[in-house]
Design an enzyme around this catalytic site. Sequence first.
Site, PDB file in Angstrom:
ATOM      1  N   LYS A  41       0.841  -1.201   0.000  1.00  0.00           N
ATOM      2  CA  LYS A  41       0.000   0.000   0.000  1.00  0.00           C
ATOM      3  C   LYS A  41       0.874   1.249   0.000  1.00  0.00           C
ATOM      4  CE  LYS A  41      -0.448   0.119   5.050  1.00  0.00           C
ATOM      5  NZ  LYS A  41      -1.379   0.188   6.190  1.00  0.00           N
ATOM      6  N   ARG A  70      -9.832   0.899  16.211  1.00  0.00           N
ATOM      7  CA  ARG A  70      -9.819   1.687  14.976  1.00  0.00           C
ATOM      8  C   ARG A  70     -10.826   1.054  14.036  1.00  0.00           C
ATOM      9  NH1 ARG A  70      -4.175   2.077  11.778  1.00  0.00           N
ATOM     10  NH2 ARG A  70      -4.827  -0.061  11.361  1.00  0.00           N
ATOM     11  N   TYR A  95      17.939  29.349   6.080  1.00  0.00           N
ATOM     12  CA  TYR A  95      16.839  30.098   6.675  1.00  0.00           C
ATOM     13  C   TYR A  95      16.971  30.158   8.195  1.00  0.00           C
ATOM     14  CZ  TYR A  95      14.243  29.908   2.262  1.00  0.00           C
ATOM     15  OH  TYR A  95      13.833  30.063   0.959  1.00  0.00           O
ATOM     16  N   MET A 107      13.090  23.874   0.870  1.00  0.00           N
ATOM     17  CA  MET A 107      12.207  23.102   0.000  1.00  0.00           C
ATOM     18  C   MET A 107      12.973  22.239  -0.996  1.00  0.00           C
ATOM     19  SD  MET A 107       9.115  24.457  -2.462  1.00  0.00           S
ATOM     20  CE  MET A 107       8.171  25.102  -1.087  1.00  0.00           C
TER      21      MET A 107
END
Length: 361
Positions: free
Chosen positions: A33, A129, A253, A301
């Site tokens: 999956k 769940r 940054y 990024m």
Amino acid sequence: MRPARALIDLGALQRNYLLARQLGGGKAVAVVKADAYGHGAVRCAQALAPMADAFGVACIEEALELREAGIDNPILLLEGFLEADELPLIDAHGLWTVVASPWQLTALTDYTPRTPLTVWLKLDSGMHRLGLSPAQFGEALQALSRDPKIASVTAMSHLARADELDSDFSATQHAVFEAATRDFDGPTSFNNSPALLGWPGIRSDWVRPGLMLYGASPFPLDAPIPHVLSPVMQLESRLIAVRDLPAGEAVGYGARFTAPAPMRIGVVAMGYADGYPQLAPNGTPVLVDGQPTRTVGRVSMDMLTVDITALAKADVGSRVVLWGSRPSATEVAHICQTSPYALLCGLKRVACLYRDPESVG
């Protein structure tokens, strides 16, 4: 072209599957999956098809992708069908389906298939769940077992804390499952990757390896696990720039890292848009030209920066390994306070290059 890429060793994938089946002692559903946890579902399924007893996917879209690629092994829908109108597709493509909610049981009862369906009935043994309560489960198991529209029923449940070796909750869940299936003589499925690797006393007829197929451990780095997994993915890129940074100057940054002394900094074509953790701390290990070093500064990024002060030969074009055999995805995940599941499934914008298996017995 941008050099960020993931090298996928399909032979390692096969070895991990065979280990899972050996540890389980029966049959194994290879869980592919989420695009095989970021490794490419079709290519991984094609590599495993000659040996896989079945494949596991989350939803019907993932199953149909495998069928369209020519995969004819049994495919199990681990969440079952999400709408009743998926049942004709399940019927037409010969899919196996989990039934985990009362509404699914009702929809299944109301549907008349062309050929009898294979069902995995899920018990909620404590995860809360998906799954039927023990009382609902017992009734449903009896009803499905005598329904001529059902070819076979496998009783299953799912462990909530199997990656916690010091917790007794897995044993508690197993006891609930054993009690609920005591009078059932059909096949059972209980073990996921951490159960296979860390709980040898818990057994079932079918096991469902997921993370371990891809060579990553679900346990903490210091867990005493004797089994050796083969890493399947090596995430790598290259240096695209080299900078000399004077003492006292910051990089990236937010000026999160300041050079304590003159440094050489390498800029790597890899960032959080590729799936590398944005919050990776200073000092996260990487390899540059096979030599260990560390990240410095905030991951952006499209780029991140590494310390190459001690690597005199490192330059533009040098290969950078973000995870693989060393450092492992498990190690990087631990340092970044995330999980190897999230690292591998979060990969994007990175080309996967496949190494075909040689021969695995």
